[in-house]
Design a protein around this motif. Structure first.
Motif, PDB file in Angstrom:
ATOM      1  N   SER A  10       0.835  -1.185   0.000  1.00 22.89           N
ATOM      2  CA  SER A  10       0.000   0.000   0.000  1.00 22.89           C
ATOM      3  C   SER A  10       0.874   1.241   0.000  1.00 22.89           C
ATOM      4  CB  SER A  10      -0.910   0.006   1.234  1.00 22.89           C
ATOM      5  OG  SER A  10      -1.801  -1.084   1.212  1.00 22.89           O
ATOM      6  N   GLN A  12       0.771   5.778  -0.883  1.00 28.92           N
ATOM      7  CA  GLN A  12      -0.026   6.957  -1.204  1.00 28.92           C
ATOM      8  C   GLN A  12       0.222   7.397  -2.637  1.00 28.92           C
ATOM      9  OE1 GLN A  12       0.800   9.876   1.900  1.00 28.92           O
ATOM     10  NE2 GLN A  12      -1.071   9.243   2.959  1.00 28.92           N
ATOM     11  N   PRO A  87      -4.244   6.395  -7.793  1.00 24.81           N
ATOM     12  CA  PRO A  87      -5.264   5.464  -7.270  1.00 24.81           C
ATOM     13  C   PRO A  87      -5.755   4.482  -8.334  1.00 24.81           C
ATOM     14  CG  PRO A  87      -5.648   7.655  -6.411  1.00 24.81           C
ATOM     15  CD  PRO A  87      -4.534   7.788  -7.424  1.00 24.81           C
ATOM     16  N   VAL A 121      -3.136   1.933  -4.053  1.00 30.30           N
ATOM     17  CA  VAL A 121      -2.696   3.323  -4.039  1.00 30.30           C
ATOM     18  C   VAL A 121      -3.841   4.169  -3.500  1.00 30.30           C
ATOM     19  CG1 VAL A 121      -1.737   5.221  -5.364  1.00 30.30           C
ATOM     20  CG2 VAL A 121      -1.275   2.856  -6.059  1.00 30.30           C
ATOM     21  N   SER A 122      -3.577   4.871  -2.413  1.00 29.78           N
ATOM     22  CA  SER A 122      -4.603   5.698  -1.797  1.00 29.78           C
ATOM     23  C   SER A 122      -4.384   7.161  -2.155  1.00 29.78           C
ATOM     24  CB  SER A 122      -4.581   5.518  -0.284  1.00 29.78           C
ATOM     25  OG  SER A 122      -3.316   5.851   0.242  1.00 29.78           O
ATOM     26  N   SER A 123      -5.484   7.883  -2.206  1.00 29.47           N
ATOM     27  CA  SER A 123      -5.403   9.306  -2.599  1.00 29.47           C
ATOM     28  C   SER A 123      -5.177  10.191  -1.387  1.00 29.47           C
ATOM     29  CB  SER A 123      -6.699   9.702  -3.295  1.00 29.47           C
ATOM     30  OG  SER A 123      -7.799   9.475  -2.468  1.00 29.47           O
TER      31      SER A 123
END
Length: 123
Positions: A10, A12, A87, A121-123
């Motif tokens: 994971s 960002q 993302p 992928v997190s925003s």
């Protein structure tokens, strides 16, 4: 040939990850290799590929300029360096091999597949 992916995780948005695909049970240098990805509810799509010698590469438009595929035939390993992650790059990433093959973008050209590694992928 058997394929095992690693390196997912994971991160960002804007971050980087490097995936590895370790091959065994075959003569790695005789295989063209590729990375594909599959997001939940979507079809598998091509990301990048490389020919047996590592002299020719092919990228999907969506990853071109951000991802780099490479291979080390002495280590029986292929890599995918992923930069500027978005993302929409979130997916299970699978490596694939095609005997005596070049840098194809078609999943049907590949005979062997790994189990995949998750990239989120997190925003």
């Amino acid at each position: 040939v058997q394929l095992v992916e690693s390196g997912g995780g994971s991160v960002q948005a804007g971050g980087s990850l490097t995936l590895s695909c370790a091959a065994s049970g075959g003569t790695f240098r005789t295989y063209g290799m590729g990375w594909f990805r599959q997001a939940p509810g979507k079809e598998r799509e091509f990301a990048a590929s490389i020919n047996w010698l590592g002299t020719n590469t092919n990228y999907a438009d969506s990853v071109k300029g951000r991802f780099t595929i490479s291979r080390d035939n002495a280590k029986n390993t292929m890599y995918l360096q992923m930069n500027s992650l978005k993302p929409e790059d979130t997916a299970v990433y699978l490596c694939a091999a095609r005997l005596y093959g070049g840098a194809s973008h078609a999943s049907t050209d590949f005979q062997s597949w790994g189990q995949g590694t998750q990239v989120t992928v997190s925003s």
